[in-house]
Each structure stands twice: as C-alpha cells, then as structure tokens.
Design a protein around this motif. Structure first.
Motif: not given
Lengths: 456, 456
Positions: B104-110, B256-258, B278-283, B301-305
């Motif tokens: 469910i998180a913004p796409p691209g986190l692994g 730089v990591h967001l 809201h910003a269609h952004v994946t950190p 939880a900390t989600l990361c790429t």
C-alpha cells in the motif's frame, strides 16, 4: 501449517523483511525459522519442531511463553481502555505500575518516567542527567562516562555511550564524545577462571581508572552509565558486586550521576529482582525494559531520585520542562501486563525458582568445562556463558572468518536448542520458569552439539 | 470508580509519576484527568465525564477507541504466539504486515525494518542512510538536512534533525551537526490565508534554498528528512504538495536520500493513506508509527528501497550488517493489530469516511474564523489548526507568559473537549471514525470556549 503456506510465507519473508542485527545474506540459502506456537520455555516451528528458548527470546521472556495470567491481564485491560495519551491524562495501570516499581526498586528512587524500549529508557536517563546539571547551575557537566564492552541500545544517544566497536564504530561521526573507561576483569581471565584475589585486584584497578578520570574531569561529567553485574551484549562479561559498590561510592564523592542500565539484567535474571541489589546500591537513574512486561510487548521505564525530579519542577516560564515523550508512553495494555507479571513474581515464588534453577545450572556447568576448547565459564542467576578457543590454555581465538559461534547456533537448532552466540561466546539466558529437569536436558543437548562439532 | 479510590490513585500519580512533555508544577493544584473508559471518539474520566478525544490520543488513534475488531485481533494472536525474537526467527504477522505495508506504500519501496516508535523509526532511517553511503564508496556523505520547525522524535539522533528550539536547544552539546533549511510558507502568512500565488512563491523560495544547499554541499549530505504536508509538533504548519514534489526532484538530482517521516501524517490522517501521495512521490526511506497499530500499542516500521537494502547485502565478513535492533522488534501482537487495522481500512471504507468528515470539517471552519483573535486557519484531511493572536490583522502574538493556548485547553475540558494546544496554536487531529454530527458538535463546543474566553 501446510507446506505451501509455509513456503509462501518464507518467500515473502525473504522478499519483504529486513531482520534486525542480521546479515541478510546469511539467509540466502537457509530460511529464518518460522515460529507458529510458543509455550513455556518452548518455541514450535511450522513443521512442529520444538526448540528450547534458552535466550528468553532476546532476554525478554520471564514466566515462559503464553502464561495464562499474562494473557488474561491483556484481555481484562482491553475491556477498560486501550491506549490513551499520558500527558494531561492518566490511568490506573500507569499509576499502579509506577508505584509498584518504586516500591520494589532499590530504596531512594522517587519517580517513574515511561518510554517504549531499552534504548529510549537510556536516552531518557542521559537527557535527564544532562538537563539536571543545567538546572542546578553546573552547565559544564555535559559529558558521560561509560565502559568498554558496554551496550546500551541502538539509538544514537545510546550508541554514543556504547563500547562495542563492532556495533558502533561505523556511526562515529554521528556520536557525541564521552569517556570510555576500562571494563572490569576483561583481559584478566588469561589461564581460566579468576581467583578471588585476581578478581579483587581487577576491580581495584578498574575503580582506580574511574577515580583518576573523576579526579581530573568530574566537573564536566554528568553521569556514568553501567550494566550492573553483567555486560551482556558485549560478551556476557561479569564483574563482582564490589565494582558496582565502588562506582556508587565514587559517583557520590565526585557528584556524578550513577546510571544503572538494568534493561537486560533487571527483573530477577541475576537471582535478585534488580542487579544493583547484589551491591546494595541505589543508582540515581535506573533504566528498565525487556523483562518489565514479562517479555510480552514493548514498555520501558526510567526511575529517578526525587532530587533529579525536583530540579525540573518549577513554574512553566522558567523553561525547566523535560521535553521528552513518546506517543505510547505509559501504554495501558503494557502497564497492565507488567503489573500482572509483578504479581506473579510475588504470588508464585518466582525468585525462589530462579535460585533453585540457578543452583542446578551451577551444578551442570563443570560438565561443559571438560571440553578442551571451552574456557571462561561464568554464571550468575539464570545466565551462564563460555567462550570457544582454538587453544583454551593460551586463550588463542579461532579465526573470526570461521564463525564458530554461528556454527554452534546452526547445529544447536538441529538439537532443538536455541543457542544464540555473541561472536564465539555461547550463553544461556534462561526464563525464570525453567525447571531443573529442563536444565539438565538443555546442558546435555549442548554437550551433544559441542561433541559433534569436535570441541571435546 | 469510588471517590476514595480516585483520590488515592491521583495522589499516587502526583507522588510517583513523571508525565511526558509536562511541567509537573502545572499539576500542583489540578489533577491529571483520570481516564477509566474509552469508546469511539470519547474518553470518560473517573467521575463519568465524557470528552471528545479530538487529538486522537496524541495522534495515534484511528478507528476510535475500543474497536471490537482490533480487540479481537489481539485475543486471536494471544492464542498463537506472544512475543518471540525476530532475528533468526520469523512469524506470520510480521511477514504479512511487512508485505502489506509495501503493497500500500508509494510504489518503489522494497523492504520493511521494524522498530518500536517514531523516534526509532527515524533513527533507523538516519543510520541506514548514513551507512549506505559508506557501503557505496561515498563516505563523505555523513550529514543530514532538515527543516526549521520540524520534529522527528526525542532520542538524540532524532533530536539532532529537529527544528523546534523549545524542545531541542537544551541538548545542543549532545547533537550532531546538520543543515537547517527554511520551513516552507512560515512567515508568509502575514495578513491571513496565503493566496495560491503567494503559496507558489513560498514553495519556490523554499526549494531554491534546498537547491543552493545541495549545489554546494550535496557531496557531504546523506539525506534530507521532512514531515510531508504537515509539520505537526512545530505548529501544524502545512505546505503545498508541490514542495514535496520539488524535494523529490532535487534529492534525486543531487543524490541525497529523501526521508519521509510519516509517523504522524501516515495512515489516512491527511485524506490519503500516506501524505506523500498528495505529491505522487516515493521517498527513499519512509518512517511509520502512531496510526500503524490504529493507536493501540507501540510499533514502528521504516520502509526502504531495494537499492538501499542491497548495499548492505553481502558476505558477513565484509562487515556490512546493519547492527540495529530492539528486543521487541516485530512484536507479533502489534503486527497482528496493525494487519487488522489495514483490513478495516479496506473493508469498512475508512478513507471514504475520512473524506466525508474532512469535507464537513472544511464547511465548519469559517465559523471559527469569524473570531477576531483567530488567524491562519489551515486544514488538510482530519487536521485543522488556527492561531490565537492579540491582534490578528498584524499577527501580534500574546505574551507567552499568558499561555493562551493552555487556557483554552483547560476551558475546553469543562466543555467535554480535548483541545491540546501547541503554544497558542489550537488544532484538531481527529480519528477517522468521526461522524459529521460529532464534527458539528466539536466545532460548536470550540466556539463556546472561544466565546467564553473573550476571543470574539
């Protein structure tokens, strides 16, 4: 659990979960153990295999898994309140637990401040100590002293007072400076178990280092932090109670807070409710977690003296508020569980069982000491540890790349035993419910593992 | 509760408990509110008085207190396992939650890395980012950028990237250095609500400051941390989504990591599941806690790429392990609760209710804006805030010693309303279950309080 479900879960685990303190590549060709049942001292995996949880699930479990009274305490609390904020609001379990903890803690502590885990309990203590000295007009006291081989948690404040380079050196640029003191007894074990005389000399030497530091620098030291009796993550390094008594005396003499981190050793693990009791000592700040909820869920507490509390107690405008808090501070479920655990301690003679189990354990350890590659057997309460050496007599270690401790861990799993190592140190950190018969079985299985791996 | 018991508990509270973020002297002559029941949006004190929990018990509660499905999820999990360690071992709720969060998180986190609270979720993100750059051969990237007015927690690593001096300045000698960037929009509100043009100019200016910093210093910056859409503890300061989109673009361009700290704003509070949407952004790193367990108990939880994860994945000997962990990592009870909460989101149309409530809230706010001393009304999802001014037109504040926000808080309690202030900022942070009728009642009671205190 059917095998398809099991496989699916383990694949998802590998794909989605980053486990703590784990090089995930170690699990490239083996699975994490999928646990689906926990009862007493045992964990059961998805194939029905049974394992002795000899490390109390990372040192937290106390009365065994699935204790019915602990479960009931949660269910009862769910009927009253779930979580409510603890600022401006209060609740019965939070109040009663604070009161109870202060009643059983070493005498002279006055207030309980809650947080969520061992790291935060330590951060609270450090920040309280630091801010205290500002409020009493000694703002130059900003630094902390800590011991080599100490471990106090993984948040960056706690890491700053950590003395295990494997865990902490990477983060050096993010840490504040402090004074690292020698760890008592380490390096003094050459040739085997220290004699009482050798132990006394070691303690005197370690305390002399503290005294010398305080002599020159106490004016800039806010507190000294120590894991009383056992430096746990640093390798289950034990020291005599005289060391803690000596620290107390020096801290009082030189006006330095003594911060006791009993996150691991508290709640009976060493044979007394709190490890400071071995030295008849009251610290200025006492950090508690892990066993606090009997190992059920996160909760921590930092206990402090009224003298510290009073330095923050003033009109709002004086800006002496302790601005620290976590959303789930004083979580009612966790407090209710902790209260029930303390009732179990009292009503079910838990410390008596700890003493009986500890005695039985002591009786079995010489058998393990007969292994040629086993050295430095040490024991306190429900904790025992030994080190594996290529040559025990000269204390020549194995090459680290052989990961001997880790091999023992893998082999022990086949024997239904969780022997989680710290490097080449193998240890037990047993739950308080361990029976004498279970102890015998655990030690016998450990022997089989060592035998099979050729340590005889 | 009988009055004797109540008195006894409150006396013990005063004698034994140090409450978080609280000047305890504020409670010298008044009691903390003793809560003994919580249901839906309401808390009930020991005298049976009812209070709207308009701040969701410090921003954690989601589906209302005592939600039957959440309670059942705990009771079900108690029948399977209580807590077991999450290193070497794994369990169904920990795996399923990790998988679900990433779905469910913004796409691209692994990958999902668990910890216990917002502070530790942030510490994990900072340490991962820092260590990542070492592993990819850019060890000079050791610093972090953060925003003025930001709040990321109270452990010292999290404090180091905090921008609220009231909370953080005291601890300066214990903090690591970083780059403080201007907060978007602050100071740009003079004269009332910003026009779209003014907002656009402010965002451009704030992003220009980021660009200038990165231009000169990106080579030593590991990550930039931000609370997307709402700087919460700093005063409920809201910014347009374009700011977050701009940060993403700059962070990618300058390597730089967001780091998105959605501890407060995650899980639907802003109207979308995560504020980054809201910003269609994946950190690169996403920090979650509070609403994760629907506000029942601690979990983070900390989600990361996968790119970050892979930089740590290597043979053990290469020493790339992420040595971070907390005893209760992946607590099965908390994971089971979080899973059930996410099911409720899906099955009970929770985000639809959030949108309906948010629309109703927007409709009611102009009524509050008619008060002469009320200014800077802002609103997003279930959050709304305004500031009290001695003179709203010129934005002249009241003298801090008058503690206007605190007076509103005390008066609101008499009205059955919990309006916890941040200085002279009054806000709502409503649970997702708030009904349109309740909203109307809450705003009407707020009006009465403001009226009585002479803000008309």
């Amino acid at each position: 659990m059917d095998q398809a479900t099991k496989r699916e879960l383990l694949d998802k685990d590998r794909q989605r979960v980053w486990h703590p303190f784990t090089q995930m590549k170690d699990y490239a060709r083996q699975d994490h153990l999928l646990i689906e049942k926990a009862e007493g001292i045992f964990l059961y995996d998805a194939d029905g295999n049974r394992y002795y949880d000899t490390v109390s699930s990372w040192w937290v479990n106390v009365h065994g898994h699935g204790h019915p009274r602990i479960k009931q305490a949660i269910i009862r609390q769910l009927e009253e309140t779930d979580h409510i904020m603890f600022s401006g609001f209060t609740h019965r379990p939070g109040i009663e637990l604070a009161d109870k903890l202060l009643a059983i803690a070493p005498p002279g502590l006055g207030k309980t401040f809650y947080s969520d885990n061992g790291s935060t309990a330590v951060e609270v203590a450090l920040k309280m100590s630091f801010q205290y000295w500002r409020h009493v007009g000694r703002p130059s006291k900003t630094k902390f002293a800590y011991l080599a081989n100490s471990y106090h948690g993984d948040t960056l404040g706690a890491v700053s007072v950590g003395g295990v380079d494997l865990f902490h050196a990477t983060f050096r640029p993010l840490l504040f400076d402090g004074y690292r003191l020698p760890s008592p007894l380490v390096g003094e074990w050459s040739g085997g178990r220290p004699t009482p005389e050798a132990a006394e000399t070691s303690v005197a030497k370690a305390l002399e280092a503290v005294k010398q530091l305080f002599e020159t620098s106490a004016g800039e030291i806010a507190g000294l932090i120590v894991e009383p009796m056992i430096q746990a993550a640093g390798g289950m390094l034990m020291h005599p109670a005289a060391y803690i008594a000596g620290l107390r005396e020096l801290c009082s003499r030189y006006d330095v807070h003594l911060i006791a981190d009993e996150v691991a050793v508290g709640f009976g693990r060493t044979g007394t409710m709190f490890a400071c009791e071995h030295a008849h000592v009251t610290p200025d700040l006492l950090c508690l977690s892990k066993g606090l909820t009997a190992g059920m869920m996160p909760l921590a507490a930092t206990l402090c003296t009224d003298a510290i509390y009073e330095a923050f107690y003033d009109d709002y405008e004086t800006q002496k508020t302790f601005f620290h808090g976590h959303s789930f501070t004083g979580n009612p479920l966790a407090c209710a569980v902790a209260l029930e655990s303390l009732r179990i301690f009292e009503e079910e003679g838990v410390l008596d069982n700890v003493r009986a189990a500890s005695d039985a354990l002591r009786g079995h350890l010489p058998g393990l000491e007969t292994f040629r590659h086993v050295a430095n057997m040490r024991h306190l309460g429900l904790v025992a540890a030994f080190d594996l050496y290529a040559d025990a007599a000269s204390q020549t270690p194995y090459p680290p790349s052989e990961r001997r401790g880790y091999q023992v861990y893998l082999e022990a799993l086949k024997e239904g035993l969780i022997l989680r190592p710290l490097g080449d140190t193998i240890y037990y950190w047993l739950p308080h419910c361990t029976t004498v018969a279970q102890l015998e079985d655990i030690v016998s299985r450990t022997s089989s593992v060592l035998e099979r791996l050729g340590y005889r």
